[in-house]
Scaffold this motif. Sequence first.
Motif, PDB file in Angstrom:
ATOM      1  N   THR A 123       0.826  -1.205   0.000  1.00 53.45           N
ATOM      2  CA  THR A 123       0.000   0.000   0.000  1.00 53.45           C
ATOM      3  C   THR A 123       0.862   1.259   0.000  1.00 53.45           C
ATOM      4  O   THR A 123       0.667   2.159  -0.821  1.00 53.45           O
ATOM      5  N   THR A 124       1.845   1.297   0.903  1.00 55.40           N
ATOM      6  CA  THR A 124       2.710   2.468   0.988  1.00 55.40           C
ATOM      7  C   THR A 124       3.446   2.698  -0.333  1.00 55.40           C
ATOM      8  O   THR A 124       3.565   3.827  -0.802  1.00 55.40           O
ATOM      9  N   GLN A 125       3.909   1.601  -0.945  1.00 54.25           N
ATOM     10  CA  GLN A 125       4.639   1.745  -2.216  1.00 54.25           C
ATOM     11  C   GLN A 125       3.761   2.396  -3.282  1.00 54.25           C
ATOM     12  O   GLN A 125       4.198   3.305  -3.987  1.00 54.25           O
ATOM     13  N   ILE A 126       2.521   1.916  -3.397  1.00 50.54           N
ATOM     14  CA  ILE A 126       1.618   2.471  -4.417  1.00 50.54           C
ATOM     15  C   ILE A 126       1.325   3.948  -4.133  1.00 50.54           C
ATOM     16  O   ILE A 126       1.374   4.792  -5.030  1.00 50.54           O
ATOM     17  N   LEU A 127       1.035   4.269  -2.874  1.00 55.89           N
ATOM     18  CA  LEU A 127       0.675   5.650  -2.556  1.00 55.89           C
ATOM     19  C   LEU A 127       1.865   6.594  -2.742  1.00 55.89           C
ATOM     20  O   LEU A 127       1.712   7.700  -3.270  1.00 55.89           O
ATOM     21  N   GLU A 128       3.064   6.141  -2.342  1.00 55.27           N
ATOM     22  CA  GLU A 128       4.258   6.969  -2.563  1.00 55.27           C
ATOM     23  C   GLU A 128       4.478   7.217  -4.046  1.00 55.27           C
ATOM     24  O   GLU A 128       4.810   8.326  -4.472  1.00 55.27           O
ATOM     25  N   LEU A 129       4.256   6.159  -4.824  1.00 57.23           N
ATOM     26  CA  LEU A 129       4.409   6.266  -6.269  1.00 57.23           C
ATOM     27  C   LEU A 129       3.437   7.303  -6.843  1.00 57.23           C
ATOM     28  O   LEU A 129       3.818   8.158  -7.645  1.00 57.23           O
ATOM     29  N   LEU A 130       2.174   7.242  -6.398  1.00 54.44           N
ATOM     30  CA  LEU A 130       1.179   8.193  -6.899  1.00 54.44           C
ATOM     31  C   LEU A 130       1.548   9.612  -6.490  1.00 54.44           C
ATOM     32  O   LEU A 130       1.409  10.552  -7.280  1.00 54.44           O
ATOM     33  N   GLY A 131       2.053   9.753  -5.264  1.00 61.40           N
ATOM     34  CA  GLY A 131       2.483  11.072  -4.790  1.00 61.40           C
ATOM     35  C   GLY A 131       3.586  11.625  -5.681  1.00 61.40           C
ATOM     36  O   GLY A 131       3.574  12.793  -6.071  1.00 61.40           O
ATOM     37  N   LYS A 132       4.516  10.750  -6.030  1.00 65.91           N
ATOM     38  CA  LYS A 132       5.652  11.154  -6.860  1.00 65.91           C
ATOM     39  C   LYS A 132       5.190  11.523  -8.276  1.00 65.91           C
ATOM     40  O   LYS A 132       5.622  12.536  -8.830  1.00 65.91           O
ATOM     41  N   LEU A 133       4.304  10.719  -8.854  1.00 68.64           N
ATOM     42  CA  LEU A 133       3.806  11.010 -10.205  1.00 68.64           C
ATOM     43  C   LEU A 133       3.085  12.361 -10.226  1.00 68.64           C
ATOM     44  O   LEU A 133       3.181  13.124 -11.175  1.00 68.64           O
ATOM     45  N   ASN A 134       2.348  12.627  -9.155  1.00 66.24           N
ATOM     46  CA  ASN A 134       1.613  13.880  -9.064  1.00 66.24           C
ATOM     47  C   ASN A 134       2.568  15.066  -8.929  1.00 66.24           C
ATOM     48  O   ASN A 134       2.447  16.072  -9.616  1.00 66.24           O
ATOM     49  N   ARG A 135       3.562  14.903  -8.058  1.00 62.90           N
ATOM     50  CA  ARG A 135       4.489  15.985  -7.750  1.00 62.90           C
ATOM     51  C   ARG A 135       5.449  16.252  -8.907  1.00 62.90           C
ATOM     52  O   ARG A 135       5.606  17.371  -9.350  1.00 62.90           O
ATOM     53  N   GLU A 136       6.060  15.152  -9.397  1.00 64.90           N
ATOM     54  CA  GLU A 136       7.146  15.329 -10.363  1.00 64.90           C
ATOM     55  C   GLU A 136       6.675  15.329 -11.808  1.00 64.90           C
ATOM     56  O   GLU A 136       7.219  16.041 -12.639  1.00 64.90           O
ATOM     57  N   GLN A 137       5.678  14.492 -12.119  1.00 63.10           N
ATOM     58  CA  GLN A 137       5.213  14.415 -13.505  1.00 63.10           C
ATOM     59  C   GLN A 137       3.965  15.255 -13.732  1.00 63.10           C
ATOM     60  O   GLN A 137       3.417  15.268 -14.822  1.00 63.10           O
ATOM     61  N   LYS A 138       3.496  15.894 -12.675  1.00 65.91           N
ATOM     62  CA  LYS A 138       2.297  16.746 -12.754  1.00 65.91           C
ATOM     63  C   LYS A 138       1.078  15.959 -13.236  1.00 65.91           C
ATOM     64  O   LYS A 138       0.216  16.490 -13.945  1.00 65.91           O
ATOM     65  N   ILE A 139       1.034  14.686 -12.885  1.00 63.56           N
ATOM     66  CA  ILE A 139      -0.120  13.882 -13.285  1.00 63.56           C
ATOM     67  C   ILE A 139      -1.256  14.100 -12.284  1.00 63.56           C
ATOM     68  O   ILE A 139      -1.047  14.051 -11.076  1.00 63.56           O
ATOM     69  N   THR A 140      -2.421  14.403 -12.826  1.00 63.70           N
ATOM     70  CA  THR A 140      -3.595  14.600 -11.989  1.00 63.70           C
ATOM     71  C   THR A 140      -4.050  13.235 -11.477  1.00 63.70           C
ATOM     72  O   THR A 140      -4.100  12.277 -12.243  1.00 63.70           O
ATOM     73  N   VAL A 141      -4.349  13.136 -10.186  1.00 67.10           N
ATOM     74  CA  VAL A 141      -4.710  11.832  -9.622  1.00 67.10           C
ATOM     75  C   VAL A 141      -6.094  11.915  -8.975  1.00 67.10           C
ATOM     76  O   VAL A 141      -6.383  12.826  -8.199  1.00 67.10           O
ATOM     77  N   VAL A 142      -6.952  10.962  -9.341  1.00 60.85           N
ATOM     78  CA  VAL A 142      -8.218  10.785  -8.636  1.00 60.85           C
ATOM     79  C   VAL A 142      -8.181   9.384  -8.051  1.00 60.85           C
ATOM     80  O   VAL A 142      -8.126   8.401  -8.789  1.00 60.85           O
ATOM     81  N   LEU A 143      -8.165   9.304  -6.741  1.00 68.42           N
ATOM     82  CA  LEU A 143      -7.950   8.028  -6.071  1.00 68.42           C
ATOM     83  C   LEU A 143      -9.117   7.731  -5.139  1.00 68.42           C
ATOM     84  O   LEU A 143      -9.374   8.478  -4.198  1.00 68.42           O
ATOM     85  N   VAL A 144      -9.840   6.638  -5.426  1.00 74.02           N
ATOM     86  CA  VAL A 144     -10.861   6.180  -4.484  1.00 74.02           C
ATOM     87  C   VAL A 144     -10.145   5.319  -3.457  1.00 74.02           C
ATOM     88  O   VAL A 144      -9.409   4.403  -3.818  1.00 74.02           O
TER      89      VAL A 144
END
Lengths: 290, 282
Positions: A180-201
């Motif tokens: 779980t932590t790995q996935i969430l950290e990854l999403l945080g990084k994609l959002n921060r560094e790649q400027k990817i918009t994230v919608v997470l249920v």
Amino acid sequence: MDIFIRLNDLSFQYSNSTEYALKGINFLLKQGEFIVVTGPSGAGKTTLTYCLNGVIPHFQRGSMCGQIFLGEHQTKDLSTARIATRVGSVFQDPEAQLICAKVEEEIAYGPENLGVSPKEIASRIDEALKLIGIEELRERSTKALSGGQKQRVAIAAALAMKPSCLVLDEPTSELDPVGTTQILELLGKLNREQKITVVLVEQKLEEVMEYATRLVIMDKGQIALDGPPAEVFDKANTLTGIGVKLPQIVSLFSKLGMKGKIPLSLPEADDMIKEFIRGETYGRYDFRTG
Amino acid sequence: MDVMTSVQVENLTYAYEKGSYALKDINLKICKGEMIAFTGKNGSGKTTLAKHLNGLLKPTSGRVFINGLDTTGKTVSFLAQQVGYVFQNPDHQIFNDTVYEEVAFGPKNQGLTGKDLEQRVLNALQVVGLETYGSTYPYKLSKGQRQRVALASVLAMDSDILVLDEPTTGLDYKESQQVMELVAGLHQKGRTIIFITHDMNLVARYAERMIVMANGEVIADGRPRDIFAQPKTIKSGSLKVPVVTLLAERGGFTSRTVLDEEEFIHDIYQYKRRMSLNVLCS
């Protein structure tokens, strides 16, 4: 920030159901946001994701009123292939969404179907694997992966379509705390560094707090609360009434009488605890009854 | 073996294939009426161990005793009467067309008929709060409700040991609470409960004892309060202690390992009081 997706007074009723799953939703998704959507089961969270990724109105049978805009256009007027290049999807069950035998084939599958050139596909595979940090899985069989690895492959496959937004429906529900932590950290990084918009249920609010820029609480087909996490968590009673479990850190500090001040990280919490121990102002202790 | 032992596992080793061990030399004794949590990351062997308790898996070497009976040579249907097993995904066990039929399946196989059967099924449905759903098609229900159907069908077997594999996964908060309160109620009535979970808040709240598994071995066995205080075990087990446990330890205002919010609040106020008394007396 640019508006990326707009839902206008949107209602949806599944064809086998007598009730509306979504009731008059108005929702703006802006470029660069990290939105966490939560709420009890049956609240309409998954249906909301279907409206963002084109499953509604293109695949799901039912009746829809209102409009879904992706940029300038309504999604009903866009092909699903076109939508998929802008909004990537990841689902709950890691087993159900991987279709190819090998990891690199899985990642190539989407772009291949769009007719992307082999050279471009090869470079997208490299890039996606690198971004997710799973280069070593490239040649592996998708069957032999752990749940967490499967979800990371699913995210890589979605990214190979070069979307600017990822919509994920409880991607960690089958994973252990480490996965779980790995996935969430990854999403945080994609959002921060790649400027990817994230919608997470997500149900695991505790883990996701530090990444979310906005928290949407759904209940009975409607949006009950919508705002920055600290503001939403400040309405503890409303949340509990809906059946949303407060992150422990939030409920602890609200029980300590520190309403309106909610720490979103451990160091912040440490400082507030020190302050609480020193302070006279919060939760004055009654010597007679204590 | 004494009569107070529900489960006894002796030198249990299990290999999926040659050379790859899922369980290595497990020794474990669970007493009647205990409520114990199996924890550890995915792939650590929790489910493999649990499946040995009702004979779904048989040891490669070593022995497993249930209520004093060696599981070797016993059929799963015989063991199912001793050990009820609720799968992580209820959809892996539900296969009948109505909720009633689903719950009746087990006791029917035990040979129950007529009024006795009906009574058993209705009781089980009542315990899980689904008594009005008997004629419903199970897949019309929510996941939380299906989890309760699965639980009812196991309860209807009236076994005194219950194994639940991640009973709250995929459920929302209210559904999780309902299921856990139900299970805690069965524990109160004397059932032996074994549950697998990643959620240390559930462990803190419901388990009297926990084991931590890693790489097919039991690396710790004890009270949650004691195990939460062992950073090495927590790390090797890939566990995450509750936030309040962590904050209390970092805050340094209490000497005990705090399990929940109530304990945290109690201890921090006590510390504050001691501090102000010190000030008054000095």
